[in-house]
Motif scaffolding. Structure first.
Motif, PDB file in Angstrom:
ATOM      1  N   ALA A   1     -20.802  -1.116  37.458  1.00  0.00           N
ATOM      2  CA  ALA A   1     -22.259  -1.245  37.381  1.00  0.00           C
ATOM      3  C   ALA A   1     -22.921   0.054  36.945  1.00  0.00           C
ATOM      4  N   VAL A   2     -22.434   1.186  37.448  1.00  0.00           N
ATOM      5  CA  VAL A   2     -23.019   2.484  37.079  1.00  0.00           C
ATOM      6  C   VAL A   2     -22.765   2.795  35.611  1.00  0.00           C
ATOM      7  N   PHE A   3     -21.533   2.590  35.144  1.00  0.00           N
ATOM      8  CA  PHE A   3     -21.240   2.856  33.733  1.00  0.00           C
ATOM      9  C   PHE A   3     -22.040   1.935  32.816  1.00  0.00           C
ATOM     10  N   LEU A   4     -22.321   0.727  33.286  1.00  0.00           N
ATOM     11  CA  LEU A   4     -23.185  -0.176  32.518  1.00  0.00           C
ATOM     12  C   LEU A   4     -24.593   0.407  32.425  1.00  0.00           C
ATOM     13  N   ALA A   5     -25.090   0.941  33.533  1.00  0.00           N
ATOM     14  CA  ALA A   5     -26.453   1.494  33.570  1.00  0.00           C
ATOM     15  C   ALA A   5     -26.614   2.699  32.652  1.00  0.00           C
TER      16      ALA A   5
ATOM     17  N   ASP B   1     -17.372   0.738  27.481  1.00  0.00           N
ATOM     18  CA  ASP B   1     -15.910   0.626  27.604  1.00  0.00           C
ATOM     19  C   ASP B   1     -15.468   0.919  29.037  1.00  0.00           C
ATOM     20  N   SER B   2     -16.044   1.961  29.628  1.00  0.00           N
ATOM     21  CA  SER B   2     -15.713   2.302  31.015  1.00  0.00           C
ATOM     22  C   SER B   2     -16.190   1.212  31.965  1.00  0.00           C
ATOM     23  N   SER B   3     -17.372   0.655  31.681  1.00  0.00           N
ATOM     24  CA  SER B   3     -17.898  -0.423  32.518  1.00  0.00           C
ATOM     25  C   SER B   3     -16.960  -1.624  32.502  1.00  0.00           C
ATOM     26  N   LEU B   4     -16.519  -2.011  31.312  1.00  0.00           N
ATOM     27  CA  LEU B   4     -15.610  -3.153  31.199  1.00  0.00           C
ATOM     28  C   LEU B   4     -14.272  -2.858  31.874  1.00  0.00           C
ATOM     29  N   TYR B   5     -13.786  -1.634  31.750  1.00  0.00           N
ATOM     30  CA  TYR B   5     -12.507  -1.276  32.361  1.00  0.00           C
ATOM     31  C   TYR B   5     -12.548  -1.474  33.882  1.00  0.00           C
TER      32      TYR B   5
END
Length: 203
Positions: free
Chosen positions: A51-55, A60-64
């Motif tokens: 959720a944080v990487f999405l924000a 790519d990190s969010s999906l990982y």
């Protein structure tokens, strides 16, 4: 227990949008959770890091991390967390421009949230859909899901979350419907004030 404390501390920084501090604590929680015996405790930091990487738009990190959490939830039947993970994955695909894959994940996220009975998770699924359709210029669908997101939390302790969909609706209506603009601007202001008070309490 240490992982749980770090995970909960990280939530405070995530809600305050102090993402570097949140990620540092989630990483610590993930490390300590792997030393323990709770499968669910391992999932929570990864789910929240997604959720944080999405924000911060690191998709790519969010999906990982979201996929890692998704795999563990599927293997251990921790279905209550499933909706939030699916909504995060849907949002990442939407931001990457993959509309069909995003819609597929959002649909399952809504179904999962309804099944769990969590108004907060249902809010996030509906908000993700509202932002997705707004991103792809499908305003009628965006309006519909923005209203659904507000309805999901309106009479709950999470009513302060209404500020995002209310702001989206205010922007949509501002040139076409004065009454709706005023209605959702009031909701936005009330939710924003509540959010400010929540953040003050967290501090």
């Amino acid at each position: 227990l240490l992982a749980l404390a770090q995970n909960q501390m990280a939530h405070i920084y995530k809600d305050r949008e102090e993402y570097d501090k949140a990620l540092r604590l989630y990483n610590m929680a993930k490390y300590n959770a792997k030393l323990g015996v709770s499968d669910q405790m391992v999932v929570w930091p990864m789910m929240n890091m997604g959720a944080v990487f999405l924000a911060i738009n690191q998709l790519d990190s969010s999906l990982y991390y979201s996929r890692e959490a998704y795999g563990k939830i599927q293997n251990n039947d921790m279905s209550r967390n499933l909706s939030l993970v699916l909504a995060n994955i849907g949002s990442a695909y939407s931001m990457l421009g993959n509309s069909s894959e995003a819609a597929r994940f959002f649909k399952v996220a809504v179904d999962s949230a309804l099944h769990s009975g969590s108004s907060r998770y249902l809010y996030f699924a509906y908000l993700g859909l509202a932002e997705h359709y707004n991103r792809f210029k499908q305003q009628d669908s965006s309006i519909y899901y923005s209203k659904k997101a507000i309805e999901a939390v309106q009479q709950t302790v999470f009513s302060y979350l209404s500020f995002k969909p209310a702001k989206l609706l205010t922007d949509v209506y501002q040139n076409t419907n004065a009454d709706s603009t005023i209605k959702y601007l009031k909701i936005y202001r009330a939710a924003n004030d509540s959010l400010f008070n929540t953040r003050a309490n967290q501090q």
